[in-house]
Design a protein around this motif. Sequence first.
Motif, PDB file in Angstrom:
ATOM      1  N   VAL A  61       8.236  -4.821 -18.355  1.00 25.24           N
ATOM      2  CA  VAL A  61       8.729  -3.932 -19.415  1.00 25.24           C
ATOM      3  C   VAL A  61       7.701  -3.828 -20.535  1.00 25.24           C
ATOM      4  N   GLU A  62       7.167  -4.943 -20.978  1.00 28.99           N
ATOM      5  CA  GLU A  62       6.167  -4.928 -22.052  1.00 28.99           C
ATOM      6  C   GLU A  62       4.915  -4.165 -21.621  1.00 28.99           C
ATOM      7  N   TYR A  63       4.477  -4.386 -20.390  1.00 31.58           N
ATOM      8  CA  TYR A  63       3.311  -3.680 -19.860  1.00 31.58           C
ATOM      9  C   TYR A  63       3.582  -2.169 -19.819  1.00 31.58           C
ATOM     10  N   ALA A  64       4.788  -1.796 -19.391  1.00 29.66           N
ATOM     11  CA  ALA A  64       5.157  -0.377 -19.325  1.00 29.66           C
ATOM     12  C   ALA A  64       5.149   0.256 -20.713  1.00 29.66           C
ATOM     13  N   TRP A  65       5.699  -0.428 -21.692  1.00 28.06           N
ATOM     14  CA  TRP A  65       5.689   0.095 -23.060  1.00 28.06           C
ATOM     15  C   TRP A  65       4.261   0.229 -23.582  1.00 28.06           C
ATOM     16  N   ASP A  66       3.462  -0.832 -23.377  1.00 25.80           N
ATOM     17  CA  ASP A  66       2.083  -0.831 -23.878  1.00 25.80           C
ATOM     18  C   ASP A  66       1.253   0.309 -23.293  1.00 25.80           C
ATOM     19  N   ASN A  67       1.568   0.704 -22.063  1.00 24.08           N
ATOM     20  CA  ASN A  67       0.784   1.733 -21.374  1.00 24.08           C
ATOM     21  C   ASN A  67       1.494   3.079 -21.289  1.00 24.08           C
ATOM     22  N   LYS A  68       2.577   3.225 -22.069  1.00 19.38           N
ATOM     23  CA  LYS A  68       3.313   4.494 -22.157  1.00 19.38           C
ATOM     24  C   LYS A  68       3.651   5.054 -20.769  1.00 19.38           C
ATOM     25  N   ILE A  69       4.252   4.210 -19.951  1.00 19.82           N
ATOM     26  CA  ILE A  69       4.599   4.567 -18.580  1.00 19.82           C
ATOM     27  C   ILE A  69       5.765   5.550 -18.563  1.00 19.82           C
ATOM     28  N   ASN A  70       5.642   6.604 -17.748  1.00 18.25           N
ATOM     29  CA  ASN A  70       6.698   7.606 -17.568  1.00 18.25           C
ATOM     30  C   ASN A  70       7.469   7.394 -16.270  1.00 18.25           C
ATOM     31  N   LEU A  71       6.774   6.847 -15.251  1.00 16.74           N
ATOM     32  CA  LEU A  71       7.364   6.654 -13.937  1.00 16.74           C
ATOM     33  C   LEU A  71       6.967   5.288 -13.405  1.00 16.74           C
ATOM     34  N   LEU A  72       7.945   4.566 -12.891  1.00 21.83           N
ATOM     35  CA  LEU A  72       7.688   3.263 -12.288  1.00 21.83           C
ATOM     36  C   LEU A  72       8.044   3.370 -10.804  1.00 21.83           C
ATOM     37  N   VAL A  73       7.129   2.928  -9.955  1.00 18.08           N
ATOM     38  CA  VAL A  73       7.343   2.938  -8.511  1.00 18.08           C
ATOM     39  C   VAL A  73       7.449   1.490  -8.056  1.00 18.08           C
ATOM     40  N   GLU A  81       0.839  -1.198   0.000  1.00 17.47           N
ATOM     41  CA  GLU A  81       0.000   0.000   0.000  1.00 17.47           C
ATOM     42  C   GLU A  81       0.876   1.251   0.000  1.00 17.47           C
ATOM     43  N   ARG A  82       2.034   1.198   0.660  1.00 15.77           N
ATOM     44  CA  ARG A  82       2.941   2.349   0.708  1.00 15.77           C
ATOM     45  C   ARG A  82       3.426   2.729  -0.690  1.00 15.77           C
ATOM     46  N   LEU A  83       3.548   1.753  -1.584  1.00 12.21           N
ATOM     47  CA  LEU A  83       3.974   2.032  -2.961  1.00 12.21           C
ATOM     48  C   LEU A  83       2.873   2.770  -3.715  1.00 12.21           C
ATOM     49  N   ILE A  84       1.648   2.350  -3.492  1.00 15.77           N
ATOM     50  CA  ILE A  84       0.507   3.012  -4.134  1.00 15.77           C
ATOM     51  C   ILE A  84       0.393   4.446  -3.611  1.00 15.77           C
ATOM     52  N   LEU A  88       0.574   8.071  -5.609  1.00 21.48           N
ATOM     53  CA  LEU A  88      -0.405   9.154  -5.445  1.00 21.48           C
ATOM     54  C   LEU A  88       0.292  10.485  -5.173  1.00 21.48           C
ATOM     55  N   GLU A  89       1.387  10.463  -4.408  1.00 23.71           N
ATOM     56  CA  GLU A  89       2.139  11.687  -4.137  1.00 23.71           C
ATOM     57  C   GLU A  89       2.714  12.278  -5.428  1.00 23.71           C
ATOM     58  N   PHE A  90       3.131  11.419  -6.340  1.00 30.02           N
ATOM     59  CA  PHE A  90       3.695  11.875  -7.610  1.00 30.02           C
ATOM     60  C   PHE A  90       2.624  12.328  -8.596  1.00 30.02           C
ATOM     61  N   SER A  91       1.420  11.810  -8.446  1.00 27.02           N
ATOM     62  CA  SER A  91       0.388  12.045  -9.466  1.00 27.02           C
ATOM     63  C   SER A  91      -0.263  13.410  -9.326  1.00 27.02           C
ATOM     64  N   ARG A  92      -0.763  13.866 -10.457  1.00 28.08           N
ATOM     65  CA  ARG A  92      -1.531  15.098 -10.529  1.00 28.08           C
ATOM     66  C   ARG A  92      -2.857  14.772 -11.187  1.00 28.08           C
ATOM     67  N   GLU A  93      -3.769  15.706 -11.141  1.00 24.59           N
ATOM     68  CA  GLU A  93      -5.062  15.495 -11.776  1.00 24.59           C
ATOM     69  C   GLU A  93      -4.860  15.158 -13.252  1.00 24.59           C
ATOM     70  N   GLY A  94      -5.541  14.137 -13.708  1.00 25.02           N
ATOM     71  CA  GLY A  94      -5.439  13.727 -15.105  1.00 25.02           C
ATOM     72  C   GLY A  94      -4.410  12.637 -15.339  1.00 25.02           C
ATOM     73  N   ASP A  95      -3.534  12.398 -14.377  1.00 24.40           N
ATOM     74  CA  ASP A  95      -2.551  11.314 -14.522  1.00 24.40           C
ATOM     75  C   ASP A  95      -3.235   9.970 -14.316  1.00 24.40           C
ATOM     76  N   SER A  96      -2.641   8.939 -14.861  1.00 25.72           N
ATOM     77  CA  SER A  96      -3.161   7.582 -14.703  1.00 25.72           C
ATOM     78  C   SER A  96      -2.187   6.751 -13.884  1.00 25.72           C
ATOM     79  N   ILE A  97      -2.746   5.985 -12.955  1.00 24.49           N
ATOM     80  CA  ILE A  97      -1.934   5.071 -12.157  1.00 24.49           C
ATOM     81  C   ILE A  97      -2.322   3.644 -12.516  1.00 24.49           C
ATOM     82  N   PHE A  98      -1.310   2.874 -12.858  1.00 18.70           N
ATOM     83  CA  PHE A  98      -1.482   1.463 -13.172  1.00 18.70           C
ATOM     84  C   PHE A  98      -0.766   0.666 -12.077  1.00 18.70           C
ATOM     85  N   ILE A  99      -1.379  -0.411 -11.627  1.00 19.65           N
ATOM     86  CA  ILE A  99      -0.774  -1.253 -10.597  1.00 19.65           C
ATOM     87  C   ILE A  99      -0.672  -2.663 -11.157  1.00 19.65           C
TER      88      ILE A  99
END
Length: 127
Positions: free
Chosen positions: A84-96, A19-22, A26-37
């Motif tokens: 890595v494939e999931y990150a590419w498919d979802n155009k990830i900018n930041l990985l936590v 949960e601490r990772l999620i 959230l601390e990094f995110s701004r309105e309109g950002d998408s979080i994938f877990i």
Amino acid sequence: MKPTISNILVCVTQQKTCERLINKALEFSREGDSIFIIHVAKNNWSFLDNDKEGEALEYLFGIAKSIGANLTVLRSDEIVDTIVEYAWDNKINLLVMGDSKGDHSENHFYKSLKNSLDSVEIHVVPN
């Protein structure tokens, strides 16, 4: 000032402490950002038969749902390649991700992700 980030990926294990990772995402995110877990389980891991692990994933699913994110559980023996494939498919900018035991310079998992996702910022959350 927070960096411009649009897609954040959180790598979790089958532990409630993730949960601490999620929360960090959230601390990094701004309105309109998408979080994938994402949780990647090896093909021979039977987490749904284990009450504690199944309960933890259900708990993390509830947290994901409460923040408008999806928790994706994938099966693969190639965990790094799958992330890595999931990150590419979802155009990830930041990985936590969580901190592993030992120094990052010795952490094969971190190194492998960093080498494959060189354009993605990776933030490691200490234990």
